[in-house]
Scaffold this active site. Structure first.
Site, PDB file in Angstrom:
ATOM      1  N   HIS A  21       0.838  -1.207   0.000  1.00 37.02           N
ATOM      2  CA  HIS A  21       0.000   0.000   0.000  1.00 37.02           C
ATOM      3  C   HIS A  21       0.876   1.262   0.000  1.00 37.02           C
ATOM      4  CE1 HIS A  21      -3.917  -2.093   1.081  1.00 37.02           C
ATOM      5  NE2 HIS A  21      -3.013  -3.050   1.086  1.00 37.02           N
ATOM      6  N   ASP A 127      -6.612   4.946   2.621  1.00 34.92           N
ATOM      7  CA  ASP A 127      -6.710   3.513   2.384  1.00 34.92           C
ATOM      8  C   ASP A 127      -8.119   3.001   2.696  1.00 34.92           C
ATOM      9  OD1 ASP A 127      -4.055   1.550   2.230  1.00 34.92           O
ATOM     10  OD2 ASP A 127      -5.960   0.540   2.708  1.00 34.92           O
ATOM     11  N   GLN A 356      12.582  -5.209  -7.549  1.00 32.67           N
ATOM     12  CA  GLN A 356      11.692  -5.951  -8.458  1.00 32.67           C
ATOM     13  C   GLN A 356      11.444  -5.255  -9.802  1.00 32.67           C
ATOM     14  OE1 GLN A 356       8.519  -8.449  -7.089  1.00 32.67           O
ATOM     15  NE2 GLN A 356       7.005  -7.250  -8.181  1.00 32.67           N
ATOM     16  N   ASN A 375       0.104  -4.917  -7.182  1.00 33.81           N
ATOM     17  CA  ASN A 375       1.273  -4.135  -7.624  1.00 33.81           C
ATOM     18  C   ASN A 375       2.181  -4.992  -8.496  1.00 33.81           C
ATOM     19  OD1 ASN A 375       0.915  -1.552  -6.091  1.00 33.81           O
ATOM     20  ND2 ASN A 375       0.890  -2.998  -4.400  1.00 33.81           N
ATOM     21  N   SER A 376       2.443  -6.200  -8.039  1.00 34.30           N
ATOM     22  CA  SER A 376       3.323  -7.086  -8.814  1.00 34.30           C
ATOM     23  C   SER A 376       2.706  -7.398 -10.177  1.00 34.30           C
ATOM     24  CB  SER A 376       3.573  -8.388  -8.058  1.00 34.30           C
ATOM     25  OG  SER A 376       4.302  -8.125  -6.886  1.00 34.30           O
ATOM     26  N   ALA A 394      -5.630 -12.498   0.107  1.00 32.28           N
ATOM     27  CA  ALA A 394      -6.272 -11.232  -0.278  1.00 32.28           C
ATOM     28  C   ALA A 394      -7.133 -11.431  -1.538  1.00 32.28           C
ATOM     29  CB  ALA A 394      -5.215 -10.148  -0.459  1.00 32.28           C
ATOM     30  N   GLU A 395      -6.996 -10.511  -2.531  1.00 31.04           N
ATOM     31  CA  GLU A 395      -7.821 -10.623  -3.746  1.00 31.04           C
ATOM     32  C   GLU A 395      -7.024 -11.280  -4.875  1.00 31.04           C
ATOM     33  OE1 GLU A 395      -5.733  -8.321  -3.411  1.00 31.04           O
ATOM     34  OE2 GLU A 395      -5.454  -7.308  -5.330  1.00 31.04           O
TER      35      GLU A 395
HETATM   36  N1  UDP Z   1       8.571  -5.760  -3.860  1.00 27.20           N
HETATM   37  C1  UDP Z   1       9.892  -5.467  -4.120  1.00 27.20           C
HETATM   38  N2  UDP Z   1      10.830  -6.396  -3.791  1.00 27.20           N
HETATM   39  C2  UDP Z   1      10.529  -7.589  -3.219  1.00 27.20           C
HETATM   40  C3  UDP Z   1       9.172  -7.886  -2.966  1.00 27.20           C
HETATM   41  C4  UDP Z   1       8.214  -6.963  -3.311  1.00 27.20           C
HETATM   42  O1  UDP Z   1      10.210  -4.390  -4.645  1.00 27.20           O
HETATM   43  O2  UDP Z   1      11.436  -8.382  -2.942  1.00 27.20           O
HETATM   44  C5  UDP Z   1       7.546  -4.764  -4.195  1.00 27.20           C
HETATM   45  C6  UDP Z   1       6.839  -5.081  -5.491  1.00 27.20           C
HETATM   46  O3  UDP Z   1       7.528  -4.517  -6.578  1.00 27.20           O
HETATM   47  C7  UDP Z   1       5.469  -4.446  -5.260  1.00 27.20           C
HETATM   48  C8  UDP Z   1       5.260  -4.572  -3.756  1.00 27.20           C
HETATM   49  O4  UDP Z   1       6.552  -4.779  -3.189  1.00 27.20           O
HETATM   50  O5  UDP Z   1       5.495  -3.087  -5.626  1.00 27.20           O
HETATM   51  C9  UDP Z   1       4.388  -5.752  -3.360  1.00 27.20           C
HETATM   52  O6  UDP Z   1       3.064  -5.443  -3.598  1.00 27.20           O
HETATM   53  P1  UDP Z   1       2.027  -6.519  -4.120  1.00 27.20           P
HETATM   54  O7  UDP Z   1       0.705  -5.834  -4.236  1.00 27.20           O
HETATM   55  O8  UDP Z   1       2.522  -7.151  -5.357  1.00 27.20           O
HETATM   56  O9  UDP Z   1       2.014  -7.653  -3.026  1.00 27.20           O
HETATM   57  P2  UDP Z   1       1.895  -7.672  -1.415  1.00 27.20           P
HETATM   58  O10 UDP Z   1       3.286  -7.566  -0.916  1.00 27.20           O
HETATM   59  O11 UDP Z   1       1.036  -6.505  -1.018  1.00 27.20           O
HETATM   60  O12 UDP Z   1       1.290  -9.002  -1.152  1.00 27.20           O
END
Ligand code: UDP
Length: 485
Positions: A21, A127, A356, A375-376, A394-395
């Site tokens: 977030h 949020d 990433q 995000n990924s 989650a979703e």
């Molecule tokens: N991310 C990163 N490096 C990592 C793991 C995650 O930069 O080793 C970043 C990824 O690029 C994304 C965010 O963390 O922007 C993860 O958000 P996402 O919605 O994909 O998954 P969540 O972590 O919320 O389950």
């Protein structure tokens, strides 16, 4: 009286304290700032360094407008809810203290309103986990926009699931049902929808909270989406025209970052030197490396990590694998004996946090094994990388359907059950080998790659001047500026 133009519009952005977030909200701040809007990111004291580092990083990249971005902290009530001091980020909250964390979230209303009183923003973007903030905005007579951080597809799907409860009319957990009215004949099983839908609402605190979130959403001014119209037009239209919600899609947010250094620092310090990582990738052929990462929240047991290791090795593909185990000192029981020696040159393991976006955008990356966090998923689309989908929580199961069934830019590895980030433990090494082959080799793989590359181009066009997301951002700012304040 509308905004006279003398004073810039001032927007508060308040993400819940979790990487998935905070990261997009930092990018959203840059987008608003690029249009001359004054932005204040609100957070709690322990989260300031990770936000300020990201903002400072982009200021040094001559993005002068980022001087319009400010950070303010409000006290996090750790003591009041029984959390240890400094436990202010989802990353550091032990599973048994998650309810306490959510209790603390409720208590943030008062200090947040005190800050609003001092700073007098013209609008707040908060949020969806802060349902009380619709009331806060109303007290000050300003609009609240909601940031869910999920796709329009998921927003529509989850709304239709709540409205029609199709999971109640199947006879078993594994029987497929269609999500009623959702364009595209999307099928799910009861196992794949979160336990919050399956449980009795009255007995589940979290369910009550989600109800509150939904009700507060409906009373808010509208929704900001990290998406672009061309990615999911049917669902963006359905959300607005059929579900009747006011929404702006102004993403992909991450594309606002043009410089390498800014892409490197996202969320936290990477556990690998970016030069080392890029050098490693630089030795590989185009589209020849699989990038494997499950976001910031996965809690895989050792047994699952071992299956992944065996699968990666047996697939014969080059790979970068991000494992959320910090150092070798944490123990390597999750690795098969002699694994690292055998995969030398072929595979790179990053323990901890990967840069990433930088990795995904490298031409050597040919596929992304992802947990389908939004995000990924969007970063994969924006980089033009086809995906193997491995949703956890989650979703994410909805995002899997969008990627595999609607967009046809990925293949499912075959996860059956929604869990709280532990994975359902059913994916064995041979399932991985099969899906990696499907995504990397042959005609179907070529088609998926072509499709996702076209979407990546559309994503870039959407955020350029005159593109769909850029126009939406202009329209939103104009509308906010014309409101009485
Ligand atoms: N991310 C990163 N490096 C990592 C793991 C995650 O930069 O080793 C970043 C990824 O690029 C994304 C965010 O963390 O922007 C993860 O958000 P996402 O919605 O994909 O998954 P969540 O972590 O919320 O389950």
């Amino acid at each position: 009286m509308g905004n006279t133009g003398c004073e810039p519009l001032h927007i508060f952005l308040f993400p819940i304290m979790a990487h998935g977030h905070i990261i997009p909200v930092i990018d959203m701040a840059k987008l608003f700032a690029s249009r001359g809007v004054k932005v204040t990111i609100v957070t709690t004291p322990f989260n300031i360094p990770l936000i300020s580092k990201a903002i400072e990083q982009s200021k040094t990249q001559h993005c002068n407008n980022n001087n319009n971005i400010h950070i303010k902290a409000i006290k996090f009530p750790s003591q009041e809810v029984g959390l240890p001091e400094g436990c202010e980020h989802m990353d550091s909250v032990p599973a048994d203290l998650v309810p306490a964390f959510f209790n603390a979230i409720r208590l943030l209303q008062e200090p947040f309103e005190q800050l609003m009183y001092q700073q007098r923003p013209n609008c707040i973007v908060t949020d969806h986990f802060f349902p009380w903030s619709t009331d806060s905005a109303a007290k000050f007579g300003i609009p609240r926009l909601v940031f869910h951080g999920i796709s329009f597809f998921s927003l529509c799907a989850s709304e239709l699931m709540s409205l029609h409860e199709p999971y109640k009319s199947v006879s078993s957990d594994s029987e497929l049902f269609v999500i009623p009215h959702l364009p595209g004949e999307v099928k799910m099983t009861r196992l794949q929808v979160s336990e919050f839908f399956s449980n009795d609402a009255e007995t589940n605190n979290f369910n009550m909270f989600i109800k509150e979130v939904k009700e507060s959403d409906l009373r808010s001014y509208g929704v900001i989406g990290n998406s672009f119209y061309e990615l999911e037009p049917d669902y963006a239209d359905y959300y607005r025209e059929v579900l009747g919600r006011k929404a702006w899609h102004i993403g992909p947010f991450s594309l606002c970052n043009r410089e390498k250094e800014v892409k490197t620092y996202r969320g936290k310090e990477a556990s690998i030197d970016e030069h080392e990582c890029l050098k490693w990738l630089g030795k590989k052929e185009i589209n020849s490396v699989v990038y494997v990462c499950f976001g910031s929240m996965d809690k895989f047991p050792d047994s699952q990590l071992r299956e992944i290791a065996v699968g990666l090795e047996a697939s014969g593909q080059n790979f970068i694998w991000v494992v959320r185990r910090k150092t070798k000192e944490d123990g390597d029981e999750w690795l098969p004996e002699g694994f690292e020696k055998r995969i030398e040159g072929k595979g790179l393991i990053i323990r901890g946090w990967a840069p990433q976006v930088l990795i995904l955008e490298h031409e050597a990356i040919g596929a992304f094994v992802t947990h389908c966090g939004w995000n990924s998923t969007l970063e994969g689309v924006s980089a033009g990388v086809p995906m193997v989908t491995w949703p956890l929580s989650a979703e994410q199961f909805y995002n899997e359907k969008l990627v595999t069934h609607v967009l046809k830019i990925g293949v499912p590895v075959g996860v059956k059950k929604w869990t709280m980030f532990t994975g359902d433990g059913t994916i064995k090494w041979d399932a991985m080998v099969k899906s990696l082959k499907r995504i990397m080799v042959g005609e179907e793989a070529k088609e998926m790659r072509l499709k996702v590359k076209m979407l990546a181009q559309k994503a870039r066009r959407a955020v350029e001047d005159g593109g769909s997301s850029s126009l939406q951002l202009d329209a939103l700012i104009e509308e906010l500026g014309s409101l009485p304040h």
